[in-house]
Design a protein around this motif. Structure first.
Motif, short mmCIF file in Angstrom:
data_model
loop_
_atom_site.label_atom_id
_atom_site.label_comp_id
_atom_site.label_asym_id
_atom_site.label_seq_id
_atom_site.Cartn_x
_atom_site.Cartn_y
_atom_site.Cartn_z
N TRP A 93 30.75 38.17 39.39
CA TRP A 93 31.85 39.15 39.44
C TRP A 93 32.98 38.79 38.50
N HIS A 94 33.16 37.50 38.26
CA HIS A 94 34.27 37.10 37.38
C HIS A 94 34.08 37.59 35.94
N CYS A 95 32.83 37.94 35.60
CA CYS A 95 32.59 38.52 34.27
C CYS A 95 32.92 40.01 34.25
N TYR A 96 32.94 40.64 35.42
CA TYR A 96 33.07 42.09 35.47
C TYR A 96 34.48 42.56 35.86
N LEU A 97 35.22 41.68 36.50
CA LEU A 97 36.52 42.09 37.02
C LEU A 97 37.62 41.86 35.97
N HIS A 98 38.41 42.90 35.72
CA HIS A 98 39.47 42.81 34.72
C HIS A 98 40.78 43.34 35.30
N ILE A 99 41.89 43.00 34.63
CA ILE A 99 43.14 43.61 35.06
C ILE A 99 43.11 45.09 34.68
N ASN A 100 43.86 45.88 35.41
CA ASN A 100 43.91 47.32 35.14
C ASN A 100 44.38 47.58 33.71
N GLN A 101 43.71 48.55 33.06
CA GLN A 101 44.04 48.87 31.67
C GLN A 101 45.50 49.23 31.46
N LYS A 102 46.14 49.70 32.53
CA LYS A 102 47.53 50.13 32.36
C LYS A 102 48.45 48.96 32.01
N TYR A 103 47.98 47.73 32.27
CA TYR A 103 48.81 46.56 31.95
C TYR A 103 48.67 46.14 30.49
N LEU A 104 47.61 46.63 29.85
CA LEU A 104 47.36 46.17 28.48
C LEU A 104 48.50 46.61 27.57
N GLY A 105 49.01 45.67 26.80
CA GLY A 105 50.11 45.98 25.89
C GLY A 105 51.47 45.94 26.55
N THR A 106 51.53 45.57 27.83
CA THR A 106 52.83 45.46 28.49
C THR A 106 53.23 44.00 28.58
N SER A 107 54.47 43.76 29.01
CA SER A 107 54.97 42.39 29.11
C SER A 107 54.26 41.62 30.21
N GLU A 108 53.62 42.34 31.14
CA GLU A 108 52.94 41.66 32.25
C GLU A 108 51.53 41.22 31.91
N GLU A 109 51.01 41.72 30.81
CA GLU A 109 49.59 41.50 30.50
C GLU A 109 49.19 40.03 30.54
N ARG A 110 49.93 39.18 29.81
CA ARG A 110 49.55 37.77 29.73
C ARG A 110 49.57 37.09 31.08
N GLU A 111 50.65 37.32 31.80
CA GLU A 111 50.83 36.68 33.10
C GLU A 111 49.72 37.10 34.07
N LYS A 113 46.72 38.35 33.36
CA LYS A 113 45.42 37.84 32.93
C LYS A 113 45.26 36.38 33.36
N HIS A 114 46.34 35.65 33.20
CA HIS A 114 46.33 34.24 33.59
C HIS A 114 46.11 34.10 35.10
N LEU A 115 46.83 34.92 35.85
CA LEU A 115 46.70 34.89 37.31
C LEU A 115 45.28 35.23 37.74
N LEU A 116 44.70 36.24 37.11
CA LEU A 116 43.33 36.63 37.45
C LEU A 116 42.34 35.50 37.09
N GLU A 117 42.57 34.85 35.94
CA GLU A 117 41.70 33.73 35.58
C GLU A 117 41.77 32.62 36.62
N GLU A 118 42.97 32.38 37.11
CA GLU A 118 43.14 31.36 38.15
C GLU A 118 42.35 31.72 39.41
N MET A 119 42.38 33.00 39.76
CA MET A 119 41.65 33.46 40.94
C MET A 119 40.15 33.30 40.73
N LYS A 120 39.70 33.58 39.50
CA LYS A 120 38.28 33.48 39.20
C LYS A 120 37.78 32.04 39.29
N GLU A 121 38.69 31.11 38.99
CA GLU A 121 38.28 29.70 39.00
C GLU A 121 38.49 29.04 40.34
N LYS A 122 39.15 29.75 41.23
CA LYS A 122 39.55 29.15 42.50
C LYS A 122 38.38 28.54 43.27
N PHE A 123 37.28 29.28 43.35
CA PHE A 123 36.15 28.77 44.13
C PHE A 123 34.89 28.58 43.27
#
Ligand SMILES: [Zn+2]
Ligand SMILES: [Zn+2]
Length: 126
Positions: A93-111, A113-123
């Motif tokens: 699932w970690h290959c398929y799950l992405h942040i919502n497209q609406k965040y792309l190009g916004t100031s929140e995008e990097r943060e 993406k990083h948060l989601l990566e952390e969740m993907k690595e959690k377990f």
């Protein structure tokens, strides 16, 4: 209109739309999406992701709660015939799950993406 019951057992969620509002109020939840076997958008609440099978993503369409692995199998649309999903495995699932497209190009995008990566690595097994 019948709605699936949302996260009934532990009582920490309000039903339906209210749960969504409740999650958003906690601040750390963010929207995610997948395009597996159809497309689906949901709200990921990292604070509820305490075990690999914990329901922590709420579908924005039916308000059902899903674990990341079950969320990528959940969809309200029939699969796009142009999209091939050879070798789809929900365990990835970690290959398929992405942040919502609406965040792309916004100031929140990097943060986010990083948060989601952390969740993907959690377990994930290293
Ligand atoms: Zn896919
Ligand atoms: Zn749904």
């Amino acid at each position: 209109l019948l709605r699936p019951r949302t996260f009934p057992q532990n009582g920490s969620f309000l039903p339906g739309k209210n749960a969504l509002a409740q999650l958003k109020e906690t601040g750390s939840a963010f929207e995610v999406e997948h395009e597996c076997l159809g497309k689906c958008q949901g709200l990921f609440a990292p604070q509820f992701y305490l075990a690999p099978d914990d329901p922590c993503i709420q579908c924005l369409e039916c308000y059902g709660m899903f674990s990341p692995q079950t969320f990528v199998m959940h969809s309200h649309r029939s699969p796009d015939k142009r999209t091939c999903h050879w070798g789809f495995e929900s365990a990835k699932w970690h290959c398929y799950l992405h942040i919502n497209q609406k965040y792309l190009g916004t100031s929140e995008e990097r943060e986010l993406k990083h948060l989601l990566e952390e969740m993907k690595e959690k377990f994930s097994e290293k």
